[in-house]
Scaffold this motif. Structure first.
Motif, mmCIF file in Angstrom:
data_model
loop_
_atom_site.group_PDB
_atom_site.id
_atom_site.type_symbol
_atom_site.label_atom_id
_atom_site.label_comp_id
_atom_site.label_asym_id
_atom_site.label_seq_id
_atom_site.Cartn_x
_atom_site.Cartn_y
_atom_site.Cartn_z
ATOM 1 N N ARG A 1 -7.018 9.061 -0.095
ATOM 2 C CA ARG A 1 -6.782 7.687 0.323
ATOM 3 C C ARG A 1 -7.715 6.782 -0.487
ATOM 4 O O ARG A 1 -8.931 6.907 -0.432
ATOM 5 C CB ARG A 1 -7.073 7.557 1.817
ATOM 6 C CG ARG A 1 -6.316 6.452 2.484
ATOM 7 C CD ARG A 1 -6.403 6.555 3.979
ATOM 8 N NE ARG A 1 -5.254 7.274 4.524
ATOM 9 C CZ ARG A 1 -5.055 7.469 5.806
ATOM 10 N NH1 ARG A 1 -5.896 7.027 6.688
ATOM 11 N NH2 ARG A 1 -3.988 8.113 6.213
ATOM 12 N N CYS A 2 -7.131 5.883 -1.240
ATOM 13 C CA CYS A 2 -7.940 4.972 -2.052
ATOM 14 C C CYS A 2 -8.607 3.929 -1.147
ATOM 15 O O CYS A 2 -7.934 3.326 -0.305
ATOM 16 C CB CYS A 2 -7.049 4.283 -3.082
ATOM 17 S SG CYS A 2 -7.961 3.138 -4.132
ATOM 18 N N PRO A 3 -9.900 3.684 -1.322
ATOM 19 C CA PRO A 3 -10.572 2.684 -0.482
ATOM 20 C C PRO A 3 -10.068 1.259 -0.717
ATOM 21 O O PRO A 3 -10.307 0.384 0.114
ATOM 22 C CB PRO A 3 -12.056 2.825 -0.845
ATOM 23 C CG PRO A 3 -12.096 3.595 -2.101
ATOM 24 C CD PRO A 3 -10.825 4.367 -2.216
ATOM 25 N N HIS A 4 -9.359 1.034 -1.813
ATOM 26 C CA HIS A 4 -8.862 -0.315 -2.091
ATOM 27 C C HIS A 4 -7.763 -0.707 -1.112
ATOM 28 O O HIS A 4 -7.870 -1.731 -0.437
ATOM 29 C CB HIS A 4 -8.360 -0.410 -3.539
ATOM 30 C CG HIS A 4 -7.822 -1.765 -3.894
ATOM 31 N ND1 HIS A 4 -6.735 -1.928 -4.717
ATOM 32 C CD2 HIS A 4 -8.218 -3.012 -3.526
ATOM 33 C CE1 HIS A 4 -6.486 -3.235 -4.845
ATOM 34 N NE2 HIS A 4 -7.377 -3.904 -4.143
ATOM 35 N N MET A 5 -6.697 0.085 -1.021
ATOM 36 C CA MET A 5 -5.559 -0.283 -0.171
ATOM 37 C C MET A 5 -5.191 0.787 0.843
ATOM 38 O O MET A 5 -4.198 0.625 1.565
ATOM 39 C CB MET A 5 -4.345 -0.614 -1.045
ATOM 40 C CG MET A 5 -4.549 -1.843 -1.918
ATOM 41 S SD MET A 5 -3.077 -2.304 -2.845
ATOM 42 C CE MET A 5 -2.013 -2.839 -1.541
ATOM 43 N N GLY A 6 -5.929 1.872 0.901
ATOM 44 C CA GLY A 6 -5.661 2.905 1.897
ATOM 45 C C GLY A 6 -4.424 3.730 1.616
ATOM 46 O O GLY A 6 -3.834 4.301 2.536
ATOM 47 N N ILE A 7 -4.020 3.786 0.347
ATOM 48 C CA ILE A 7 -2.854 4.591 -0.009
ATOM 49 C C ILE A 7 -3.311 5.773 -0.857
ATOM 50 O O ILE A 7 -4.445 5.810 -1.341
ATOM 51 C CB ILE A 7 -1.807 3.756 -0.779
ATOM 52 C CG1 ILE A 7 -2.424 3.132 -2.043
ATOM 53 C CG2 ILE A 7 -1.239 2.657 0.124
ATOM 54 C CD1 ILE A 7 -1.435 2.350 -2.892
ATOM 55 N N GLU A 8 -2.408 6.754 -1.037
ATOM 56 C CA GLU A 8 -2.773 7.941 -1.800
ATOM 57 C C GLU A 8 -3.080 7.581 -3.242
ATOM 58 O O GLU A 8 -2.495 6.655 -3.801
ATOM 59 C CB GLU A 8 -1.663 8.994 -1.718
ATOM 60 C CG GLU A 8 -1.522 9.561 -0.302
ATOM 61 C CD GLU A 8 -0.536 10.708 -0.224
ATOM 62 O OE1 GLU A 8 0.252 10.913 -1.165
ATOM 63 O OE2 GLU A 8 -0.569 11.412 0.799
ATOM 64 N N GLN B 1 -8.908 9.133 -10.752
ATOM 65 C CA GLN B 1 -8.333 7.806 -10.955
ATOM 66 C C GLN B 1 -7.216 7.528 -9.965
ATOM 67 O O GLN B 1 -6.361 8.375 -9.707
ATOM 68 C CB GLN B 1 -7.788 7.673 -12.372
ATOM 69 C CG GLN B 1 -7.297 6.263 -12.676
ATOM 70 C CD GLN B 1 -7.004 6.053 -14.140
ATOM 71 O OE1 GLN B 1 -6.459 6.928 -14.800
ATOM 72 N NE2 GLN B 1 -7.376 4.899 -14.644
ATOM 73 N N CYS B 2 -7.237 6.315 -9.420
ATOM 74 C CA CYS B 2 -6.142 5.868 -8.563
ATOM 75 C C CYS B 2 -4.999 5.396 -9.457
ATOM 76 O O CYS B 2 -5.197 4.581 -10.357
ATOM 77 C CB CYS B 2 -6.613 4.735 -7.651
ATOM 78 S SG CYS B 2 -5.275 4.103 -6.612
ATOM 79 N N SER B 3 -3.800 5.890 -9.188
ATOM 80 C CA SER B 3 -2.648 5.553 -10.027
ATOM 81 C C SER B 3 -2.193 4.116 -9.853
ATOM 82 O O SER B 3 -1.567 3.555 -10.752
ATOM 83 C CB SER B 3 -1.476 6.482 -9.699
ATOM 84 O OG SER B 3 -1.815 7.807 -9.984
ATOM 85 N N THR B 4 -2.492 3.487 -8.716
ATOM 86 C CA THR B 4 -1.928 2.163 -8.439
ATOM 87 C C THR B 4 -2.620 1.064 -9.242
ATOM 88 O O THR B 4 -1.955 0.300 -9.938
ATOM 89 C CB THR B 4 -2.006 1.856 -6.934
ATOM 90 O OG1 THR B 4 -1.281 2.872 -6.242
ATOM 91 C CG2 THR B 4 -1.386 0.505 -6.621
ATOM 92 N N HIS B 5 -3.932 0.954 -9.178
ATOM 93 C CA HIS B 5 -4.636 -0.109 -9.906
ATOM 94 C C HIS B 5 -5.716 0.437 -10.829
ATOM 95 O O HIS B 5 -6.518 -0.328 -11.363
ATOM 96 C CB HIS B 5 -5.257 -1.121 -8.934
ATOM 97 C CG HIS B 5 -4.272 -1.762 -8.012
ATOM 98 N ND1 HIS B 5 -4.264 -1.549 -6.660
ATOM 99 C CD2 HIS B 5 -3.221 -2.592 -8.278
ATOM 100 C CE1 HIS B 5 -3.267 -2.220 -6.109
ATOM 101 N NE2 HIS B 5 -2.611 -2.859 -7.063
ATOM 102 N N GLY B 6 -5.786 1.750 -10.981
ATOM 103 C CA GLY B 6 -6.654 2.348 -11.983
ATOM 104 C C GLY B 6 -8.115 2.509 -11.619
ATOM 105 O O GLY B 6 -8.928 2.776 -12.507
ATOM 106 N N ALA B 7 -8.496 2.358 -10.363
ATOM 107 C CA ALA B 7 -9.903 2.555 -9.993
ATOM 108 C C ALA B 7 -10.366 3.942 -10.423
ATOM 109 O O ALA B 7 -9.612 4.912 -10.334
ATOM 110 C CB ALA B 7 -10.085 2.383 -8.489
HETATM 111 S S1 FES Z 1 -4.880 1.089 -4.441
HETATM 112 FE FE1 FES Z 1 -6.303 2.261 -5.573
HETATM 113 S S2 FES Z 1 -7.179 0.852 -6.953
HETATM 114 FE FE2 FES Z 1 -5.777 -0.331 -5.788
#
Ligand code: FES
Length: 124
Positions: A57-64, A81-87
Motif C-alpha cells: 500500500r503506497c503511503p501517498h494514496m493507499g493503493i497497491e 517504486q510505486c507504479s502510479t506516481h513513481g515514488a
Molecule cells: S500512489 Fe504511489 S506515489 Fe502516488
C-alpha cells in the motif's frame, strides 16, 4: 500463566521462492477487513540475503504499488517504486526518498524464517 496479545504469524512462501530477485505477493489473513477498503496484501523479497516484507500500500494514496504482478523495482533495480506516481522507497526500511510521499514510509511487516518457510506477523 502468560497471556500474549501479539498477532499470529502467517506462512507466506519458501525462502527459495525469493531467490534471483523474485518478489512474492500474498494476502494478509486479517480478521477484520474493512469492506470499503482494498483487501490487505503484502509482498516479500530478499534485500541482499535478508528477507523483507511490506504491506502493499503506497503511503501517498493507499493503493497497491505495482501494476504488474511481481514488479516492484525501479528501472535501475535499486529502489522499490510505486507504479502510479513513481515514488521511490528504500528496500531496507521502506522510507520514501523521492516522490509525492517523500519522508513517509511503507508499512514493514515482521518476517522470520521457520525452517525453509518464511512467515510474516499479521498487522494489528
Ligand atoms: S500512489 Fe504511489 S506515489 Fe502516488
Amino acid at each position: 500463566m502468560t497471556c500474549s496479545h501479539a498477532p499470529p504469524w502467517q506462512a507466506i512462501c519458501s525462502r527459495q521462492a525469493l531467490e534471483n530477485g523474485q518478489f512474492f505477493e500474498f494476502s494478509l489473513a486479517v480478521a477484520e477487513q474493512n469492506v470499503d477498503t482494498l483487501p490487505l496484501t503484502g509482498f516479500a523479497f530478499l534485500d541482499g540475503d535478508t528477507p523483507r516484507a511490506y504491506v502493499n500500500r503506497c503511503p501517498h494514496m493507499g493503493i497497491e504499488l505495482n501494476w504488474v504482478p511481481g514488479r516492484f523495482k525501479d528501472t535501475d533495480n535499486l529502489f522499490l517504486q510505486c507504479s502510479t506516481h513513481g515514488a521511490l522507497f528504500k528496500p531496507r526500511d521502506g522510507e520514501c526518498i523521492a516522490g509525492p510521499c517523500q519522508g513517509d514510509a511503507l508499512t514493514a511487516l515482521d518476517i522470520r524464517e521457520a525452517g525453509v518457510i518464511l512467515e510474516v506477523r499479521l498487522p494489528e
